[in-house]
Write an enzyme that holds these catalytic residues in place. Structure first.
Site, PDB file in Angstrom:
ATOM      1  N   TRP A 164       0.543  -1.172  -0.119  1.00 63.12           N
ATOM      2  CA  TRP A 164      -0.044   0.101   0.072  1.00 63.12           C
ATOM      3  C   TRP A 164       0.887   1.400   0.010  1.00 63.12           C
ATOM      4  CZ3 TRP A 164       2.039   2.456   4.242  1.00 63.12           C
ATOM      5  CH2 TRP A 164       2.519   1.770   5.102  1.00 63.12           C
ATOM      6  N   ASN A 165       2.295   1.240   0.418  1.00 62.17           N
ATOM      7  CA  ASN A 165       2.786   2.448   0.562  1.00 62.17           C
ATOM      8  C   ASN A 165       3.180   3.258  -0.936  1.00 62.17           C
ATOM      9  OD1 ASN A 165       4.896   0.494  -0.303  1.00 62.17           O
ATOM     10  ND2 ASN A 165       6.489   1.827   1.034  1.00 62.17           N
ATOM     11  N   LYS A 188      -2.439  -8.378  -7.403  1.00 62.94           N
ATOM     12  CA  LYS A 188      -3.407  -8.461  -6.397  1.00 62.94           C
ATOM     13  C   LYS A 188      -2.871  -7.183  -5.390  1.00 62.94           C
ATOM     14  CE  LYS A 188      -3.600  -9.377  -2.349  1.00 62.94           C
ATOM     15  NZ  LYS A 188      -3.666  -8.204  -1.251  1.00 62.94           N
ATOM     16  N   PRO A 189      -3.712  -6.030  -5.470  1.00 68.03           N
ATOM     17  CA  PRO A 189      -3.059  -5.014  -4.792  1.00 68.03           C
ATOM     18  C   PRO A 189      -3.319  -5.163  -3.059  1.00 68.03           C
ATOM     19  CG  PRO A 189      -5.164  -4.160  -5.850  1.00 68.03           C
ATOM     20  CD  PRO A 189      -4.871  -5.798  -6.103  1.00 68.03           C
ATOM     21  N   ALA A 190      -2.655  -4.013  -2.729  1.00 69.28           N
ATOM     22  CA  ALA A 190      -3.191  -4.306  -0.909  1.00 69.28           C
ATOM     23  C   ALA A 190      -4.613  -3.563  -0.955  1.00 69.28           C
ATOM     24  CB  ALA A 190      -2.070  -3.294  -0.281  1.00 69.28           C
ATOM     25  N   GLY A 241       6.599  -6.184  -0.574  1.00 68.44           N
ATOM     26  CA  GLY A 241       5.854  -6.209   0.700  1.00 68.44           C
ATOM     27  C   GLY A 241       6.882  -6.496   1.869  1.00 68.44           C
ATOM     28  N   SER A 242       6.181  -7.033   3.193  1.00 70.30           N
ATOM     29  CA  SER A 242       7.112  -7.164   4.039  1.00 70.30           C
ATOM     30  C   SER A 242       7.630  -8.545   3.902  1.00 70.30           C
ATOM     31  CB  SER A 242       6.177  -7.279   5.374  1.00 70.30           C
ATOM     32  OG  SER A 242       5.236  -8.402   5.317  1.00 70.30           O
ATOM     33  N   GLU A 263      10.484  -8.272  -3.381  1.00 68.47           N
ATOM     34  CA  GLU A 263      11.237  -7.065  -2.935  1.00 68.47           C
ATOM     35  C   GLU A 263      10.621  -6.826  -1.489  1.00 68.47           C
ATOM     36  OE1 GLU A 263      13.155  -4.943  -4.369  1.00 68.47           O
ATOM     37  OE2 GLU A 263      13.259  -5.911  -6.556  1.00 68.47           O
ATOM     38  N   LEU A 264      11.578  -6.909  -0.509  1.00 68.09           N
ATOM     39  CA  LEU A 264      10.887  -6.857   0.734  1.00 68.09           C
ATOM     40  C   LEU A 264      11.472  -5.867   1.724  1.00 68.09           C
ATOM     41  CD1 LEU A 264      11.583 -10.922   1.292  1.00 68.09           C
ATOM     42  CD2 LEU A 264       9.608  -9.727   0.560  1.00 68.09           C
ATOM     43  N   CYS A 297      10.432   1.796   2.123  1.00 71.66           N
ATOM     44  CA  CYS A 297      11.419   0.447   2.179  1.00 71.66           C
ATOM     45  C   CYS A 297      12.740   1.284   2.105  1.00 71.66           C
ATOM     46  CB  CYS A 297      11.273  -0.483   1.238  1.00 71.66           C
ATOM     47  SG  CYS A 297      11.493   0.055  -0.496  1.00 71.66           S
ATOM     48  N   GLU A 394      12.149  -2.854  10.977  1.00 65.18           N
ATOM     49  CA  GLU A 394      11.814  -1.591  10.167  1.00 65.18           C
ATOM     50  C   GLU A 394      10.696  -1.004  10.712  1.00 65.18           C
ATOM     51  OE1 GLU A 394       9.685  -3.070   6.703  1.00 65.18           O
ATOM     52  OE2 GLU A 394      10.895  -1.662   5.479  1.00 65.18           O
ATOM     53  N   GLU A 471      14.083  -5.529  -9.847  1.00 68.02           N
ATOM     54  CA  GLU A 471      13.322  -4.844 -10.506  1.00 68.02           C
ATOM     55  C   GLU A 471      13.734  -3.620 -11.143  1.00 68.02           C
ATOM     56  OE1 GLU A 471       9.806  -4.147  -8.230  1.00 68.02           O
ATOM     57  OE2 GLU A 471       9.119  -5.982  -8.886  1.00 68.02           O
TER      58      GLU A 471
HETATM   59  N1  LIG Z   1      11.800  -3.598  -1.530  1.00 63.17           N
HETATM   60  C1  LIG Z   1      10.910  -2.987  -2.023  1.00 63.17           C
HETATM   61  O1  LIG Z   1      10.898  -2.656  -3.136  1.00 63.17           O
HETATM   62  C2  LIG Z   1       9.566  -2.483  -1.238  1.00 63.17           C
HETATM   63  C3  LIG Z   1       8.834  -1.503  -1.792  1.00 63.17           C
HETATM   64  C4  LIG Z   1       7.589  -0.782  -1.002  1.00 63.17           C
HETATM   65  C5  LIG Z   1       7.405  -1.745   0.139  1.00 63.17           C
HETATM   66  N2  LIG Z   1       8.152  -2.650   0.730  1.00 63.17           N
HETATM   67  C6  LIG Z   1       7.750  -3.452   2.062  1.00 63.17           C
HETATM   68  O2  LIG Z   1       6.573  -3.627   2.067  1.00 63.17           O
HETATM   69  C7  LIG Z   1       6.080  -3.409   3.622  1.00 63.17           C
HETATM   70  C8  LIG Z   1       4.932  -2.532   3.735  1.00 63.17           C
HETATM   71  O3  LIG Z   1       3.943  -2.923   2.899  1.00 63.17           O
HETATM   72  P1  LIG Z   1       2.713  -3.782   3.480  1.00 63.17           P
HETATM   73  O4  LIG Z   1       2.288  -3.769   4.767  1.00 63.17           O
HETATM   74  O5  LIG Z   1       1.572  -3.516   2.306  1.00 63.17           O
HETATM   75  O6  LIG Z   1       3.354  -5.323   3.391  1.00 63.17           O
HETATM   76  P2  LIG Z   1       2.378  -6.768   3.311  1.00 63.17           P
HETATM   77  O7  LIG Z   1       3.560  -7.712   3.447  1.00 63.17           O
HETATM   78  O8  LIG Z   1       1.702  -6.537   4.748  1.00 63.17           O
HETATM   79  O9  LIG Z   1       1.686  -6.751   2.382  1.00 63.17           O
HETATM   80  C9  LIG Z   1       1.858  -6.572   1.082  1.00 63.17           C
HETATM   81  C10 LIG Z   1       0.734  -7.471   0.033  1.00 63.17           C
HETATM   82  O10 LIG Z   1       0.733  -8.710   0.521  1.00 63.17           O
HETATM   83  C11 LIG Z   1      -0.556  -8.903   1.070  1.00 63.17           C
HETATM   84  N3  LIG Z   1      -0.845  -9.870   2.163  1.00 63.17           N
HETATM   85  C12 LIG Z   1      -0.756  -9.479   3.456  1.00 63.17           C
HETATM   86  N4  LIG Z   1      -0.809 -10.480   4.297  1.00 63.17           N
HETATM   87  C13 LIG Z   1      -0.639 -11.742   3.513  1.00 63.17           C
HETATM   88  C14 LIG Z   1      -0.715 -12.814   3.713  1.00 63.17           C
HETATM   89  N5  LIG Z   1      -0.841 -13.404   5.090  1.00 63.17           N
HETATM   90  N6  LIG Z   1      -0.624 -13.857   2.440  1.00 63.17           N
HETATM   91  C15 LIG Z   1      -0.489 -13.524   1.534  1.00 63.17           C
HETATM   92  N7  LIG Z   1      -0.571 -12.118   1.041  1.00 63.17           N
HETATM   93  C16 LIG Z   1      -0.626 -11.223   2.087  1.00 63.17           C
HETATM   94  C17 LIG Z   1      -1.361  -7.594   1.144  1.00 63.17           C
HETATM   95  O11 LIG Z   1      -2.607  -7.540   0.970  1.00 63.17           O
HETATM   96  C18 LIG Z   1      -0.285  -6.755   0.122  1.00 63.17           C
HETATM   97  O12 LIG Z   1      -1.137  -6.880  -1.102  1.00 63.17           O
HETATM   98  C19 LIG Z   1       7.305  -2.922   4.231  1.00 63.17           C
HETATM   99  O13 LIG Z   1       8.103  -3.954   4.782  1.00 63.17           O
HETATM  100  C20 LIG Z   1       7.969  -2.128   2.746  1.00 63.17           C
HETATM  101  O14 LIG Z   1       9.644  -2.461   3.032  1.00 63.17           O
HETATM  102  C21 LIG Z   1       9.246  -3.074  -0.037  1.00 63.17           C
HETATM  103  N1  LIG Z   2      10.635   4.013  -2.585  1.00 63.28           N
HETATM  104  C1  LIG Z   2      10.820   2.800  -3.136  1.00 63.28           C
HETATM  105  C2  LIG Z   2       9.616   2.069  -2.432  1.00 63.28           C
HETATM  106  C3  LIG Z   2       9.734   1.428  -1.248  1.00 63.28           C
HETATM  107  O1  LIG Z   2       8.864   1.495  -0.271  1.00 63.28           O
HETATM  108  C4  LIG Z   2      11.046   2.562  -4.469  1.00 63.28           C
HETATM  109  O2  LIG Z   2      11.129   3.802  -5.185  1.00 63.28           O
HETATM  110  O3  LIG Z   2      10.724   1.804  -5.292  1.00 63.28           O
END
Ligand SMILES: NC(=O)c1ccc[n+]([C@@H]2O[C@H](COP(=O)([O-])OP(=O)(O)OC[C@H]3O[C@@H](n4cnc5c(N)ncnc54)[C@H](O)[C@@H]3O)[C@@H](O)[C@H]2O)c1
Ligand SMILES: N[C@@H](CC=O)C(=O)O
Length: 497
Positions: A164-165, A188-190, A241-242, A263-264, A297, A394, A471
């Site tokens: 979602w960020n 599958k978006p947030a 995501g996380s 991408e975590l 992130c 984090e 990516e």
């Molecule tokens: N490395 C990168 O490029 C990057 C970029 C943006 C965000 N992030 C990371 O994303 C995290 C924040 O985003 P978030 O809170 O949406 O992450 P999240 O892991 O909670 O959710 C990400 C996605 O996974 C889905 N999801 C949630 N729980 C799930 C489950 N149990 N099983 C399957 N899918 C599930 C969510 O609906 C969402 O679509 C932070 O850790 C951040 O660092 C990383």
């Molecule tokens: N700022 C990052 C997203 C991380 O949350 C990017 O540019 O991909």
């Protein structure tokens, strides 16, 4: 701008606000009648509702993407390029509406949302062009009378699960690469930020991307992800995501041996050398910490400052931080919007409490000034140690932790003392120190004397538990391509074989 109750009334083009899933070119409601509200994190008001699809509807999306793959992969690369460029142009033409949707559902200030729309569009343009350069190789043959080489072929259906960020750019960075490669996608978006994804689907349709090629499914996250991971026809899973959820999806993808890109999370160190002007470094650190209210992130989580300039740095940081404004991203000049929801605020407060209980000092950060339930005022802590959550986790909030160090060896050990390895910042003008740190830091990305480090030409990604794969850049498209080796034997005398 006054916040309207109905999102669509705020848009020039109300058709960009969709409250349905998008499968096989159709706007789809949930057969089981399940739906979820989506809230504006700044006000707590419901912006709209989205359907939760049933299992058979997720499978229908896979059927559609599978059928569409046959035709999409058969297009020439330049034909796919034209459609992606049309999508790019439409995204930019609708920048203001997309930014309003994003600010309302995510909370980031409107100028940042406009920036994300441009950032997201830039990946579409990049991969539209890169799709024309998926070259195979000619291999000097060691086999008599044979010609050897490789072809690059699209993997098939790619499931794209996004956070979602960055509700728009995290989709386009994946989808544009996959589509340019000739794959079809199921996004599958947030659940917190579905409307940006659905607006992208509307624009993809207008751009001439055929039914079934770009699908958006909505539903209970664990349920949907499990179904997509279990599907043999889904060949690639790309997740942002996380780290917690990334591990889970990696495990779930094992049974069907998918190509997995992750991408975590990050826990970026921001290292300031003794030669730096403390004011310049502090201003850069504020910029690296507080973008997207710390929900990034790449956010500078652990600020490691040489002991000789620590006090001056902290003073300048606090002064700069005090000038940041916090409020509704739609209203006026705001630097930080709300956090995504109340749980994020509670987590931030718990991280600060933990740090204080373990001996950190609160330099600034008065939560009584927060303009609403989901807002968290910027916090500056000093004396942060590895025992504290603010170091280990984090924090994904506007909480900055500063620690003093004595020499390069100590700061390298501190910076690497985490399971994460996404991005690190280094601020120093000493070229020997720069090279030493660049080589010693266990991170996928190191930015020296620059807060901005991302963009389409960049191989974005982490090491350790921050992810798998890259990516963007010239290798980003490879996540969606298979290499097929061929040996053409029996050719008689092949010159140079
Ligand atoms: N490395 C990168 O490029 C990057 C970029 C943006 C965000 N992030 C990371 O994303 C995290 C924040 O985003 P978030 O809170 O949406 O992450 P999240 O892991 O909670 O959710 C990400 C996605 O996974 C889905 N999801 C949630 N729980 C799930 C489950 N149990 N099983 C399957 N899918 C599930 C969510 O609906 C969402 O679509 C932070 O850790 C951040 O660092 C990383
Ligand atoms: N700022 C990052 C997203 C991380 O949350 C990017 O540019 O991909």
């Amino acid at each position: 701008m006054k916040l309207a109750r109905t999102l669509s009334t705020m848009l020039d083009d109300p058709r960009l606000f969709r409250q349905y899933a998008y499968v096989d070119g159709q706007w789809t409601h949930g057969d089981g009648g399940r739906e979820e509200a989506v809230f504006d994190p700044a006000t707590g008001e419901a912006l709209g509702h989205i359907p939760w699809l049933e299992a058979h509807q997720i499978r229908a999306a896979v059927d559609a993407a599978d059928a569409a793959f046959v035709h999409w992969r058969a297009l020439r690369a330049d034909e796919r390029c034209e459609r992606l460029l049309a999508w790019h142009d439409l995204i930019l033409a609708n920048r203001e509406d997309l930014a309003i949707i994003m600010t309302l559902e995510q909370g980031k200030p409107l100028p940042d949302a406009r920036g994300e729309v441009e950032y997201g569009a830039s990946f579409v343009r990049w991969f539209a062009e890169e799709g024309k350069r998926t070259f195979g190789e000619t291999i000097p043959s060691h086999i008599p009378s044979a010609a050897l080489g490789t072809l690059k072929e699209p993997l098939g259906i790619a499931a794209l699960i996004t956070p979602w960020n960055f509700p728009l750019a995290m989709i386009t960075r994946k989808a544009a690469a996959a589509l340019a490669a000739g794959c079809t996608v199921i996004v599958k978006p947030a659940g917190e930020t579905p409307f940006s994804a659905l607006a992208l689907a509307e624009l993809a349709e207008r751009a001439g991307i055929p039914a079934g090629v770009f699908n958006v499914v909505l539903g209970e996250p664990a349920e949907v992800s499990k179904l997509l991971c279990a599907e043999e026809r889904v060949k690639a899973l790309s997740f942002t995501g996380s780290t917690r959820v990334g591990r889970l999806l990696l495990e779930q993808s094992a049974a069907t041996v998918k190509r997995v890109s992750l991408e975590l999370g990050g826990n970026a160190p921001f290292i300031v050398g003794p030669d730096m002007d403390p004011k310049e470094a502090a201003f850069a650190a504020v910029a690296a910490k507080f973008q997207t209210a710390g929900q990034d992130c790449l956010a500078a989580n652990r600020i490691l400052v040489h002991e000789s300039i620590h006090d001056a740095f902290v003073e300048h940081f606090a002064e700069r931080m005090a000038a940041l404004t916090v409020g509704n991203g739609l209203e006026g000049e705001v630097d930080l919007g709300p956090l995504i929801h109340r749980q994020a605020v509670d987590k931030a407060a718990a991280i600060v409490d933990d740090a204080l209980s373990r001996g950190a000092t609160l330099v600034a950060g008065d939560q009584s000034a927060a303009p609403g339930a989901n807002f968290f005022m910027p916090v500056l802590l000093t004396g942060v140690t590895p025992q504290m959550k603010v170091w280990r986790e984090e924090n994904f909030a506007p909480v900055a932790g500063v620690t003093a160090y004595a020499d390069d060896e100590e700061v390298i050990a501190m910076a690497n003392d985490t399971e994460y390895g996404l991005a690190a910042y280094v601020y120093t003008h000493d070229i020997r120190r720069i090279w030493k740190l660049l080589r010693a830091l266990e991170y996928g990305m190191v930015s020296v004397n620059s807060v901005k480090m991302t963009g389409p030409p960049v191989p974005f990604g982490g090491v350790k538990q921050s992810g798998l794969g890259r990516e963007g850049g010239i290798t980003g498209i490879d996540e969606y391509l298979e290499t097929k080796y061929y040996c053409l034997g029996g050719l008689g005398s092949v010159s140079g074989s």
